[in-house]
Design an enzyme around this catalytic site. Structure first.
Site, PDB file in Angstrom:
ATOM      1  N   ASP A 344      27.598 -33.361  59.073  1.00  0.00           N
ATOM      2  CA  ASP A 344      28.597 -31.748  60.139  1.00  0.00           C
ATOM      3  C   ASP A 344      29.262 -33.172  61.014  1.00  0.00           C
ATOM      4  O   ASP A 344      29.650 -33.875  60.790  1.00  0.00           O
ATOM      5  CB  ASP A 344      27.065 -31.232  60.341  1.00  0.00           C
ATOM      6  CG  ASP A 344      27.304 -30.153  60.619  1.00  0.00           C
ATOM      7  OD1 ASP A 344      28.491 -29.928  61.517  1.00  0.00           O
ATOM      8  OD2 ASP A 344      27.406 -28.838  59.807  1.00  0.00           O
ATOM      9  N   HIS A 396      28.946 -27.750  66.152  1.00  0.00           N
ATOM     10  CA  HIS A 396      28.473 -27.392  65.101  1.00  0.00           C
ATOM     11  C   HIS A 396      27.102 -28.080  64.669  1.00  0.00           C
ATOM     12  O   HIS A 396      26.128 -27.431  64.157  1.00  0.00           O
ATOM     13  CB  HIS A 396      29.368 -26.978  63.550  1.00  0.00           C
ATOM     14  CG  HIS A 396      28.658 -26.251  62.529  1.00  0.00           C
ATOM     15  ND1 HIS A 396      28.608 -27.343  61.212  1.00  0.00           N
ATOM     16  CD2 HIS A 396      29.369 -25.390  62.632  1.00  0.00           C
ATOM     17  CE1 HIS A 396      28.917 -26.178  60.479  1.00  0.00           C
ATOM     18  NE2 HIS A 396      29.268 -25.012  61.130  1.00  0.00           N
ATOM     19  N   SER A 570      27.472 -21.229  57.701  1.00  0.00           N
ATOM     20  CA  SER A 570      27.133 -22.570  57.694  1.00  0.00           C
ATOM     21  C   SER A 570      25.751 -22.057  58.492  1.00  0.00           C
ATOM     22  O   SER A 570      24.829 -23.392  58.485  1.00  0.00           O
ATOM     23  CB  SER A 570      28.215 -22.773  59.008  1.00  0.00           C
ATOM     24  OG  SER A 570      28.930 -23.726  58.914  1.00  0.00           O
TER      25      SER A 570
END
Length: 840
Positions: A344, A396, A570
């Site tokens: 990520d 994220h 996600s």
């Protein structure tokens, strides 16, 4: 998780081809091979119609057909939509001798008016190693998109907006019949298609050289081609690049290849569009070489989150309660022996709610302009933010890591699904996302395979979470995920936030579990992607309920640990990853194939939507309580029925496709039976064993159906009650006959059924939707009647992609006894199916 490469249907010639498949159809004169004695002769006549809305290329290779060039936009054929067009294109000196053999018929152009979201789909035979490409232009001639696959027998483009468009079918190499379906509503591109609109890095390629190739002496080595080696090495993927059209020209000259592109877009200028076209062209040229195992675009990938951070006090643990996490914690909270790699944006290594959960990782972002940390790859996976604007970084990877394993019972922040276990942060997403090449390196590192870092983790990951994705299929990526599946590593990815059936990679690859998102009520979230690749669903949130987790705040110049809510696939993927880690804590031997079996048998999910697997929720909503209960028990993995593919799509003209039914496990599968939910869908066995496992053929019948979209299911069931059924979803499009059909010269034959020789031949083209035919002087006797096009002029009516028919019908042949004038011998024609294969 898919079991093989994305499925492509294997067409089969119509049953009546058995009689004439090898017959060269040349006229045998006026005599009738099965005629009775005597000199009397009679007329035989009738009308030929079409079974659906079809049209015909106006400049085929058949010299008997009327000729009207459609090689430019100025001479483009105007078509009404929906329609399926049959045609032929060829490079000079390719294909059969005929009208276009010497000069070539490289391009066919069509002008159509399309509604928003309509699809253009090209199918062609690759038996002779022909390669056709598809280009779509706006009405002003500006290139809209291209589909230029390699080793692909389909090319597909969907338009976003309504309007007038030119469509070009281009013979990149060889010669082939084709079928062009225009106006479908379902976008289902083939895996090997390369699209100009795909999000890739212009001027970069990912190349795998064949095993044993010495790069120092290979003709196609980067150095000899003038390609710059950016990263990688022999034996694994290499990232290569070129800068300008002159570089591209040098590469083609070195390989003795010719640049081939859309006829409107043949400029050699260094425009952004031209560089993208050049990149596609180089992938095609290099991918055909025997010393190169694969050549791919370097696709861009992005995280699949929709960020939003209202007041933390609004946080509710709706997402954990929805999938039974609290109940699962009564049995296990994880194990430190389980390692989860999160590929990520990296992670905030000093976040208090990740204290003790993170192990050493790596930063694989190779582009310093994207990394936001001033350099390329390095050993520091910390997240410096993915935005140059203060307060707009997503952090994220920290969000995803917190869902999987935020430190729990520490009186701080939020709880993770696992309370024990290790998280390996691997950084691949920076400013403007990341690339498929960098992600490949991170996946290889996580799996303990050689990579650009030159290092390996102390212990490879058991589970890999990929909350990222983008369009575009890469053979290099697929090969890697297949390798991981075979090694047992569980790979879980977000399905994407397209709100459509557009496939997102890596989620759509075989060997990867694709996770769609549901809201707080368990309904498919409005943004969530769906389709045949979905394996399982998990909480993703909506505009009222967000998934809260660890995060960061860079609004004040420095990065501070924080918490935030997000929605998107996600955050649905790490829910499944967390549950897989809980199972792995109790069943350390759990493999990717085992996890697949648990999903297929409904042992770790709650069924949602249609009974069994469906395209919205896959095998259902992940259920942590059920998963842990199974893992804590003593039951062995169940035997599972598997269908490949899991769904079928028939366009306007397709009629049949194959399905492979197999079983995992060692238990007796009993006897397999199959049923269809609709009369228009039939299923027959083509090659099965005594249990009923093997190959089946599904066939659709559009007779008497109105225009529109239809859906049905095929259900394969075992006589063993404890083995779950497997369901195949089938979609079909119907377009009724267009009475304005003109053109399409058909050769019409009276055939001697005994000798299988042609006794009489005539021909005609459609006028106002019909062909009226008449054999004026036929000797008395018994005959079969056939009709078909010969686009490629090879004197055969058994070719793929040709229009063909017979009296009474192709599935019910009927002889005609001629002892007097016979009329009204009416029948219909349709396009024969195209085999989807590439012959060596």
């Amino acid at each position: 998780m898919k079991n093989e490469k994305p499925h492509q249907s294997h067409g089969m010639l119509q049953r009546f081809f058995i009689l004439i498949l090898l017959i060269i159809l040349t006229s045998c004169g006026g005599g009738g091979g099965s005629s009775d004695s005597g000199s009397s002769s009679y007329s035989v006549s009738g009308t030929i119609s079409a079974t659906s809305a079809i049209a015909f290329d106006s400049d085929t290779n058949d010299p008997d057909a009327e000729y009207s060039s459609n090689n430019t936009t100025d001479t483009a054929q105007v078509l009404a939509v929906p329609v399926t067009v049959g045609g032929y294109v060829n490079q000079p000196a390719s294909g059969s001798t005929g009208r276009s053999y010497n000069s070539g018929d490289i391009s066919d152009f069509y002008l159509v008016t399309l509604a928003a979201e309509q699809v253009i789909s090209l199918e062609f035979s690759t038996a002779s190693r022909a390669d056709l490409d598809l280009f779509v232009y706006y009405s002003n001639g500006e290139l809209y998109d291209s589909s230029e696959g390699l080793f692909s027998s389909t090319e597909t483009i969907q338009v976003t907006d309504a309007g007038d468009y030119y469509i070009e079918v281009l013979a990149y190499s060889g010669a082939a019949n084709y079928q062009l379906s225009i106006g479908q509503s379902v976008y289902n591109p083939g895996a090997e298609e390369l699209h100009l609109s795909d999000d890739f890095v212009p001027g970069e390629l990912i190349v795998n050289y064949a095993t044993g190739i010495n790069l120092a002496s290979a003709v196609s080595s980067p150095a000899k081609l003038g390609l710059e080696t950016k990263a990688g090495a022999a034996g694994r993927p290499m990232r290569l690049s070129f800068n300008s059209s002159s570089d591209r020209g040098q590469i083609f000259e070195q390989l003795g290849a010719t640049r081939k592109a859309a006829s409107i877009a043949r400029s050699v200028s260094d425009t952004p569009v031209q560089k993208r076209l050049d990149t596609l062209a180089l992938v095609k040229v290099l991918g055909q070489r025997s010393d190169i195992a694969s050549a791919d675009l370097n696709y861009r990938r992005y995280h699949s989150a929709i960020p939003n951070d209202p007041a933390y006090s609004d946080y509710q643990a709706w997402n954990y309660e929805l999938i039974g996490i609290p109940e699962a914690w009564d049995t296990t909270t994880g194990s430190d022996d389980v390692i989860v790699a999160v590929i990520d944006t990296g992670a905030l290594l000093d976040h208090p709610d990740l204290d003790g959960r993170l192990i050493s990782g790596y930063d694989f972002i190779s582009d310093s302009s994207s990394s936001n940390d001033g350099d390329g790859i390095d050993s520091d996976p910390s997240d410096p933010g993915d935005s140059t604007v203060a307060g707009e970084s997503s952090f994220h990877g920290t969000q995803v890591s917190g869902i999987i394993g935020a430190t729990t019972n520490n009186a701080t922040g939020v709880a993770g699904i696992t309370w024990s276990g290790k998280i390996m942060p691997l950084r691949t997403l920076g400013i403007d996302g990341g690339t498929s090449y960098d992600i490949i390196q991170a996946v290889r590192y996580a799996a303990g395979l050689s990579n650009d870092s030159g290092t390996l983790p102390d212990t490879p990951a058991d589970i890999i979470n990929l909350s990222l994705g983008g369009t575009g299929y890469s053979e290099s990526e697929q090969d890697l995920y297949t390798q991981l599946q075979n090694s047992g590593i569980i790979v879980i990815a977000s399905a994407g936030n397209y709100g459509s059936s557009i496939q997102s990679y890596p989620a759509a690859y075989d060997g990867v579990f694709s996770v769609s998102a549901v809201d707080a009520d368990g309904n498919l979230a409005s943004y969530s992607s769906y389709g045949s690749s979905i394996d399982v669903a998990a909480p993703g949130g909506d505009d009222l309920d967000y998934v809260y987790s660890t995060n960061g705040d860079d609004s004040k110049g420095s990065i501070e640990p924080d918490y935030a809510g997000m929605q998107g696939t996600s955050v649905s993927a790490p829910h499944v990853t967390g549950v897989a880690a809980l199972i792995k804590a109790l069943r350390p031997e759990l493999t990717s194939n085992d996890f697949d079996s648990l999903l297929r048998n409904g042992l770790i999910t709650t069924d949602l939507g249609n009974s069994g697997r469906d395209d919205d929720y896959g095998y259902g909503l992940i259920d942590a309580a059920s998963a842990v209960a199974w893992a804590a028990g003593t039951e062995t993995l169940p035997t599972t029925l598997i269908s490949d593919p899991g769904s079928l799509l028939f366009g306007i003209s397709g009629t049949s496709s194959t399905i492979e039914v197999s079983a995992s496990g060692t238990d007796d599968v009993g006897t397999i039976s199959v049923s269809s939910s609709e009369d228009w869908l039939s299923i027959s066995a083509t090659s099965i064993d005594s249990d009923g496992l093997g190959t089946y053929r599904a066939t659709v019948d559009r007779t008497d159906l109105a225009s529109g979209s239809y859906s049905a299911t095929l259900t394969f069931a075992s006589s063993q009650s404890d083995i779950a059924d497997v369901t195949v979803n089938v979609s079909m499009l119907v377009a009724t006959t267009d009475t304005s059909i003109d053109g399409g010269y058909h050769h019409i034959y009276l055939l001697d059924p005994a000798s299988e020789e042609v006794a009489y031949e005539t021909g005609g083209a459609f006028a106002n939707g019909e062909i009226s035919y008449n054999f004026p002087s036929v000797a008395s006797g018994t005959y079969l009647i056939y009709a078909g096009t010969d686009f490629d002029n090879d004197d055969s009516m058994s070719d793929e992609g040709e229009s063909i028919g017979a009296y009474l019908s192709t599935s019910q042949l009927q002889t005609v006894r001629v002892t007097e004038d016979v009329e009204d011998l009416d029948f219909s024609v349709q396009f024969s199916e195209i085999w989807h294969r590439w012959e060596e």
